[in-house]
Design an enzyme around this catalytic site. Structure first.
Site, PDB file in Angstrom:
ATOM      1  N   LYS A 113       0.819  -1.208   0.000  1.00 57.22           N
ATOM      2  CA  LYS A 113       0.000   0.000   0.000  1.00 57.22           C
ATOM      3  C   LYS A 113       0.860   1.269   0.000  1.00 57.22           C
ATOM      4  O   LYS A 113       0.420   2.313  -0.457  1.00 57.22           O
ATOM      5  CB  LYS A 113      -0.917   0.029   1.227  1.00 57.22           C
ATOM      6  CG  LYS A 113      -1.848  -1.168   1.388  1.00 57.22           C
ATOM      7  CD  LYS A 113      -2.919  -1.218   0.314  1.00 57.22           C
ATOM      8  CE  LYS A 113      -4.054  -2.165   0.660  1.00 57.22           C
ATOM      9  NZ  LYS A 113      -3.677  -3.580   0.677  1.00 57.22           N
TER      10      LYS A 113
HETATM   11  C1  PLP Z   1      -4.308  -4.674   0.133  1.00 62.26           C
HETATM   12  C2  PLP Z   1      -3.523  -5.910   0.075  1.00 62.26           C
HETATM   13  C3  PLP Z   1      -3.814  -6.915  -0.863  1.00 62.26           C
HETATM   14  C4  PLP Z   1      -4.979  -6.800  -1.826  1.00 62.26           C
HETATM   15  O1  PLP Z   1      -4.782  -5.800  -2.797  1.00 62.26           O
HETATM   16  P1  PLP Z   1      -6.044  -5.225  -3.610  1.00 62.26           P
HETATM   17  O2  PLP Z   1      -5.494  -4.113  -4.407  1.00 62.26           O
HETATM   18  O3  PLP Z   1      -7.035  -4.787  -2.591  1.00 62.26           O
HETATM   19  O4  PLP Z   1      -6.550  -6.346  -4.447  1.00 62.26           O
HETATM   20  C5  PLP Z   1      -3.000  -8.030  -0.891  1.00 62.26           C
HETATM   21  N1  PLP Z   1      -1.986  -8.180  -0.010  1.00 62.26           N
HETATM   22  C6  PLP Z   1      -1.689  -7.253   0.908  1.00 62.26           C
HETATM   23  C7  PLP Z   1      -0.584  -7.501   1.861  1.00 62.26           C
HETATM   24  C8  PLP Z   1      -2.430  -6.090   0.977  1.00 62.26           C
HETATM   25  O5  PLP Z   1      -2.135  -5.164   1.895  1.00 62.26           O
END
Ligand code: PLP
Length: 497
Positions: A113
């Site tokens: 993120k």
């Molecule tokens: C948010 C997240 C995901 C999922 O990603 P999306 O864009 O919501 O599909 C997968 N793994 C981790 C560690 C995340 O923080």
């Protein structure tokens, strides 16, 4: 480049407006009216640039109302010196010949993120100075764990912004919880809710689209925006690292210019994999986009049948950031694949909120099948994959990445497809120490607290725990509140007092 809404094609806004508002007023999501194209020559040229150089070029194609100076400042602020622990920002790690792990967690909170949320506050500050000067921006976040911390870290002490994060009380790992509840900064708030991630997300979406709430904020000289992946400003930075991964594969001679790659993405809200789709449509040669889910396999079923059905059991898994039954960003894909048919998208989304399900038509389903493959993996399979990958490839994956590795193994076994492949790795394994330690040494975590497990994992694997996680030991939480989902609006106004 103008942006329109997935639920009302007559809406046209600039990228600054799309980012400042986060979501369109009738509840649709903003998408660019067309997808900018890059040629293989462009990609070869980009491969000679560093991540920052690549980011500036790709972003400038989408954010056409940002000046070059503004974009420079945004990109340098996000990915410049000292922000990420890898000089390459999102480096590739060769797992086996032909399989590369794209490590997206080298940022301040050790989750992918950060790739978007280090940039978003910069984009949002510029965007609101263009489209809503003098307004204080209030960021509301619903998080399944990683977004919350990454957003708090990105927005802390950013002028003219406030940020409030809601997370499901029993739906995040102890490390994730501690990361959020100890957050520093004068403009931040954090509150747990009784419920799961979907409850948190629906609650936030409801507050966002409530006209009375908007009017109350207006009186205070404030406006909402969103740091969730429904905001275009979250999505666009993610397109960059797929282009960049292709460039890096060229640079390390893993592929020749023009070769196709597969991309495997551990998926929750469908933002990360949608960014891969945009990169493909821009011109990055990609064969299959492989969508990996945990036991909450609503997307696996959807991509295999064309029927989306959220009416099913919800599982709390060891990959909590993927414990999602409503994947918001899928709406953008449906809009694009239906040739921007806003009426159809409205019908599907109405049916999703009224009955919890919808079915796409044959034309859209045919496109979905051509573009995507999908698979899922439960907790047992996830831990088996962590153990196997560590033993056979000396690589320690977190629980989310392991879901993707496992689904890719299945895909290869079934299809025999030997196309070079990039697997998105979305978190550092120390964010999920218990599940990872239990995988590499079953039973060892018994009776241990979070930081014993961190030590245990280091002893077992020789992998270092990033300092920003190790240093949480002994910190006292600042935010201990937990509310009912009906009370979220009240919590928001209490914070804004
Ligand atoms: C948010 C997240 C995901 C999922 O990603 P999306 O864009 O919501 O599909 C997968 N793994 C981790 C560690 C995340 O923080």
């Amino acid at each position: 480049m103008l942006y329109t809404s997935t639920r009302d094609k007559s809406i046209k806004v600039s990228s600054a407006e799309a980012i400042a508002h986060g979501i369109s007023k009738e509840g649709g999501l903003f998408v660019p009216e067309s997808i900018p194209q890059i040629s293989m020559d462009d990609i070869v040229r980009l491969s000679k640039l560093d991540y920052i150089g690549r980011a500036k070029e790709i972003l400038s194609l989408y954010l056409t109302d940002f000046s070059a100076e503004e974009l420079d400042a945004c990109v340098n602020g996000a990915y410049g010196e000292g922000k990420f622990s890898s000089e390459k920002v999102s480096p590739l790690h060769t797992l086996t010949e032909g399989t590369e792990i794209l490590e997206l967690w080298k940022g301040p909170t050790c989750a992918f993120k950060d790739m978007a949320l280090q940039l978003l506050p910069h984009l949002l500050t510029v965007a609101s100075s263009k489209s809503a000067p003098d307004k204080e921006i209030v960021i509301l976040v619903a998080t399944s764990g990683d977004t919350g911390k990454a957003a708090l870290e990105g927005f802390k002490d950013v002028k003219n912004t406030r940020i409030l994060v809601f997370y499901p009380n029993d739906g995040v790992s102890p490390m994730q919880k501690l990361q959020m509840t100890t957050q520093e900064g004068s403009n931040v708030g954090v509150c747990a809710i009784e419920g799961n991630f979907d409850d948190a997300q629906s609650g936030v979406k409801k507050i966002f689209t409530d006209k009375a709430v908007a009017a109350k904020l207006e009186e205070k000289g404030m406006m909402f925006s969103s740091a969730n992946s429904i905001n275009w400003g979250r999505l666009v930075p993610q397109i960059v690292y797929y282009v960049s991964a292709y460039c890096d594969m060229l640079e390390k001679d893993a592929i020749n210019a023009g070769d196709e790659i597969n991309v495997v993405v551990p998926t929750g809200n469908f933002g990360n994999i949608l960014a891969a789709y945009y990169a493909k449509e821009m011109g990055v040669p990609m064969k299959k986009l492989i969508c990996a889910s945990n036991a909450n396999n609503v997307l696996t079923d959807f991509l295999k049948t064309g029927n989306y059905n959220r009416v099913r059991d919800f599982y709390t898994t060891i990959s909590p950031s993927m414990d999602i039954l409503i994947s918001s960003n899928l709406e953008r894909l449906l809009f694009l694949l239906s040739d921007m048919d806003d009426a159809l998208v409205r019908d599907w989304m109405n049916s999703l909120s009224a009955e919890g399900k919808y079915s796409v038509n044959e034309a859209v389903f045919a496109k979905l099948t051509a573009l995507f493959d999908a698979g899922c993996c439960d907790d047992e399979g996830t831990q088996a994959c962590i153990a196997k990958t560590f033993k056979e490839n000396s690589y320690l994956c977190d629980t989310h990445t392991a879901v993707a590795v496992s689904v890719y193994d299945d895909y290869k076994a079934v299809t025999g497809d030997a196309t070079p492949t990039v697997i998105a790795s979305t978190a550092n394994p120390y964010k999920f120490s218990k599940a990872v330690l239990d995988a590499v040494h079953p039973g060892m975590s018994e009776g241990m607290d979070e930081f014993d497990m961190v030590l245990g994992l280091k002893v077992e694997t020789g992998e270092e725990c990033p300092p920003q996680l190790a240093n949480l030991k002994g910190k006292t939480p600042r935010f201990t509140g937990c509310c009912k989902k009906e009370d979220m609006e009240q919590v928001v106004f209490d914070m804004l007092k």
